[in-house]
Design a protein around this motif. Structure first.
Motif, PDB file in Angstrom:
ATOM      1  N   ARG A 284       1.128  18.032 -18.225  1.00 52.02           N
ATOM      2  CA  ARG A 284       0.787  18.222 -16.732  1.00 52.02           C
ATOM      3  C   ARG A 284      -0.607  17.338 -16.384  1.00 52.02           C
ATOM      4  O   ARG A 284      -1.705  17.444 -17.217  1.00 52.02           O
ATOM      5  CB  ARG A 284       0.501  19.405 -16.619  1.00 52.02           C
TER       6      ARG A 284
ATOM      7  N   ILE B  83      -7.509  21.203 -23.910  1.00 48.64           N
ATOM      8  CA  ILE B  83      -6.573  21.700 -22.843  1.00 48.64           C
ATOM      9  C   ILE B  83      -5.722  22.727 -23.665  1.00 48.64           C
ATOM     10  O   ILE B  83      -5.279  22.608 -24.615  1.00 48.64           O
ATOM     11  CB  ILE B  83      -5.969  20.618 -22.168  1.00 48.64           C
ATOM     12  N   PRO B  84      -4.993  23.790 -22.766  1.00 51.08           N
ATOM     13  CA  PRO B  84      -3.913  24.346 -23.394  1.00 51.08           C
ATOM     14  C   PRO B  84      -2.624  23.558 -23.767  1.00 51.08           C
ATOM     15  O   PRO B  84      -2.504  22.297 -23.163  1.00 51.08           O
ATOM     16  CB  PRO B  84      -3.369  25.281 -22.005  1.00 51.08           C
ATOM     17  N   GLY B  85      -1.924  23.947 -25.091  1.00 54.54           N
ATOM     18  CA  GLY B  85      -0.784  23.189 -25.713  1.00 54.54           C
ATOM     19  C   GLY B  85      -1.209  22.122 -26.551  1.00 54.54           C
ATOM     20  O   GLY B  85      -0.353  21.449 -27.096  1.00 54.54           O
ATOM     21  N   GLU B  86      -2.625  21.768 -26.429  1.00 50.26           N
ATOM     22  CA  GLU B  86      -2.961  20.457 -27.410  1.00 50.26           C
ATOM     23  C   GLU B  86      -2.384  20.478 -28.594  1.00 50.26           C
ATOM     24  O   GLU B  86      -2.290  19.313 -29.203  1.00 50.26           O
ATOM     25  CB  GLU B  86      -4.247  20.450 -27.323  1.00 50.26           C
TER      26      GLU B  86
ATOM     27  N   LEU C  23       2.520  21.022 -22.122  1.00 45.58           N
ATOM     28  CA  LEU C  23       3.591  21.905 -21.589  1.00 45.58           C
ATOM     29  C   LEU C  23       4.916  21.820 -22.945  1.00 45.58           C
ATOM     30  O   LEU C  23       5.257  20.954 -23.375  1.00 45.58           O
ATOM     31  CB  LEU C  23       4.027  21.960 -20.345  1.00 45.58           C
TER      32      LEU C  23
ATOM     33  N   ASP D 160       3.886  16.258 -13.641  1.00 45.79           N
ATOM     34  CA  ASP D 160       4.265  16.541 -15.014  1.00 45.79           C
ATOM     35  C   ASP D 160       5.138  15.183 -15.484  1.00 45.79           C
ATOM     36  O   ASP D 160       5.854  14.811 -14.728  1.00 45.79           O
ATOM     37  CB  ASP D 160       5.211  17.842 -15.112  1.00 45.79           C
TER      38      ASP D 160
ATOM     39  N   VAL E  76      -4.396  18.179 -18.025  1.00 47.40           N
ATOM     40  CA  VAL E  76      -4.920  19.614 -17.790  1.00 47.40           C
ATOM     41  C   VAL E  76      -4.025  20.527 -18.790  1.00 47.40           C
ATOM     42  O   VAL E  76      -4.634  21.473 -19.063  1.00 47.40           O
ATOM     43  CB  VAL E  76      -4.909  20.258 -16.244  1.00 47.40           C
ATOM     44  N   ALA E  77      -2.949  20.187 -19.071  1.00 50.14           N
ATOM     45  CA  ALA E  77      -2.019  21.040 -20.151  1.00 50.14           C
ATOM     46  C   ALA E  77      -1.002  20.205 -20.735  1.00 50.14           C
ATOM     47  O   ALA E  77      -0.437  19.300 -19.997  1.00 50.14           O
ATOM     48  CB  ALA E  77      -1.586  22.146 -19.415  1.00 50.14           C
TER      49      ALA E  77
END
Length: 456
Positions: free
Chosen positions: A293, A112-115, A284, A313, A281-282
């Motif tokens: 999130r 996921i983004p930011g992992e 942040l 969040d 999912v992300a």
């Protein structure tokens, strides 16, 4: 005389060595147990939480096996095809057979983004840090966070949540390394969120470990009843296995206690929030983690979950993902990238679909990261039975005379059992000097120095 190398000194490796020397069908078997680390016991030493002394006492059982006169421990022996490593092909020249019991060394990723933001780690990294694994920098975790998110609801997630929540004065009585103990003593964490994407009936923790979270001094465990009730089993789990029913009973008790008062807990009090039906999912943040999130999920009627398009969040300055382990390939051995295992048939390594003479696997690298410590016994037994059935053909080849001399000639400096005893003595002395019990040495130089060896 059948000469066997077992690569890996954790439970699966030691159980394999034990089964080999205790069998009676092939007399005179000798086993060298090789490990990349100078210390034996694998995840029992470097994966079991320091405050779980009963489980860690399994080391005494493994020790008895490694002290068998037909078994020799050789630590500080890396296997692979890189500089300073011993190639699998070379091991086959030195031994009649080689059994790889190397576990599943890497943590699964969430994708996921930011992992990879600063402050986001695998739970494996955190466990290695508080277990003094020499590959983990002693200062890896400064713990300035107020809120931590642990993604996963298995026993590893419970372990890391408990260590974050437990007071450092309690951990001082364990073998946790001193740098980690100091960081935990200065920790500002007040809220720990342990989050699962499915419901309480699908969580993988065991009841004993779950109950511990609710019995920690100064810690309150919290469950949102309306969230857990999305699971059809929440109201009536009578048809479920006993362990799941007991877990649900514990969680219902925490849910019935109600919500905590608003604001931070008083004093050094901490809260563990056990959350369900939330899928990450992300992660942040810009230069560091600030939140995770999650998408709300609901049961899909087929044992899984589906997303609802609703998001939440959760504030966090520390994220620990505990979503499973994965085997890593060993250069020179075949590897199934999809399953994270070495392809095999009843423990016999398969190359291009055919058994590779003299090469075997046992443990997680054979079957994947499943089961408990005891599961490794029948797994090892199956592999040993295959090896013994192959013994007549294996004995037809004469290996090199002295594996240890060959290793030293190749530039490898094995740590034998007296070296390990030197490490144990040094850790006992370190504990005394700090006014504690035994304290683990957390670095390669310290371990090898205590063993009377120099790292190559």
């Amino acid at each position: 005389m059948l000469r066997v190398a077992v690569v890996g000194s954790g439970p699966s490796g030691v159980f394999t060595a034990q089964a080999l020397v205790q069998q009676e069908s092939v007399p005179g078997v000798t086993v060298d147990v090789l490990d990349r680390l100078p210390c034996p016991y694998g995840l029992v030493r470097y994966g079991v939480a320091p405050d779980h002394e009963k489980i860690k006492s399994l080391q005494n059982t493994l020790r008895t096996s490694l002290e068998h006169p037909a078994i020799t421990f050789l630590g500080n022996v890396p296997v692979g095809e890189g500089p300073g490593e011993v190639a699998p092909a070379r091991l086959r020249e030195l031994y009649h057979a080689v059994v790889y019991c190397v576990g599943a060394a890497s943590a699964r990723r969430m994708g996921i983004p930011g992992e990879d933001l600063p402050g986001s780690f695998s739970a494996t990294d955190f466990v290695s840090w508080y277990s003094a694994h020499p590959d983990s920098p002693p200062d890896a975790f400064a713990l300035p966070a107020r809120s931590a998110v642990v993604i996963g609801v298995g026993n590893v997630a419970v372990d890391v949540a408990r260590v974050l929540a437990r007071g450092a004065d309690e951990l001082a009585a364990t073998d946790v390394p001193h740098a980690a103990l100091s960081a935990l003593a200065e920790s500002r964490v007040t809220d720990i969120h342990m989050v699962g994407r499915r419901g309480p009936a699908q969580a993988k923790f065991t009841t004993k470990e779950l109950r511990e979270l609710g019995s920690l001094s100064g810690v309150r465990a919290l469950v949102r009843a309306e969230e857990a009730a999305l699971d059809p089993a929440w109201e009536d789990g009578s048809a479920l296995p006993g362990i799941v029913r007991r877990n649900l009973d514990v969680l219902r008790g925490w849910a019935a206690a109600g919500d905590p008062p608003p604001g931070p807990p008083d004093g050094r009090g901490r809260r563990i929030h056990v959350r369900f039906f939330l899928r990450p999912v992300a992660v942040l943040g810009d230069s560091a983690v600030r939140a995770v999130r999650f998408e709300r999920t609901v049961p899909d009627g087929a044992g899984g979950v589906r997303g609802t398009g609703q998001f939440e969040d959760i504030e966090a300055q520390l994220v620990l993902r505990s979503v499973g382990y994965r085997g890593v390939p060993i250069a020179g051995l075949p590897f199934d990238a999809a399953g994270g295992t070495v392809p095999h048939a009843a423990g016999r390594v398969l190359r291009d679909g055919a058994p590779s003479p003299g090469e075997y696997v046992a443990g997680w690298i054979k079957r994947g990261p499943t089961g408990v410590i005891g599961t490794n016994r029948p797994c090892a037994k199956e592999t040993v039975q295959s090896l013994l059935a192959d013994a007549p053909s294996l004995l037809a080849r004469r290996p090199a005379d002295d594996p240890r001399a060959a290793l030293r000639t190749a530039g490898v400096a094995p740590v034998e059992w007296p070296g390990w005893l030197g490490i144990e003595a040094a850790e006992s002395e370190l504990g005394r000097s700090l006014g504690r019990r035994t304290v683990k040495i957390p670095d390669w130089e310290g371990l090898l120095g205590a063993a009377g060896c120099v790292r190559g």
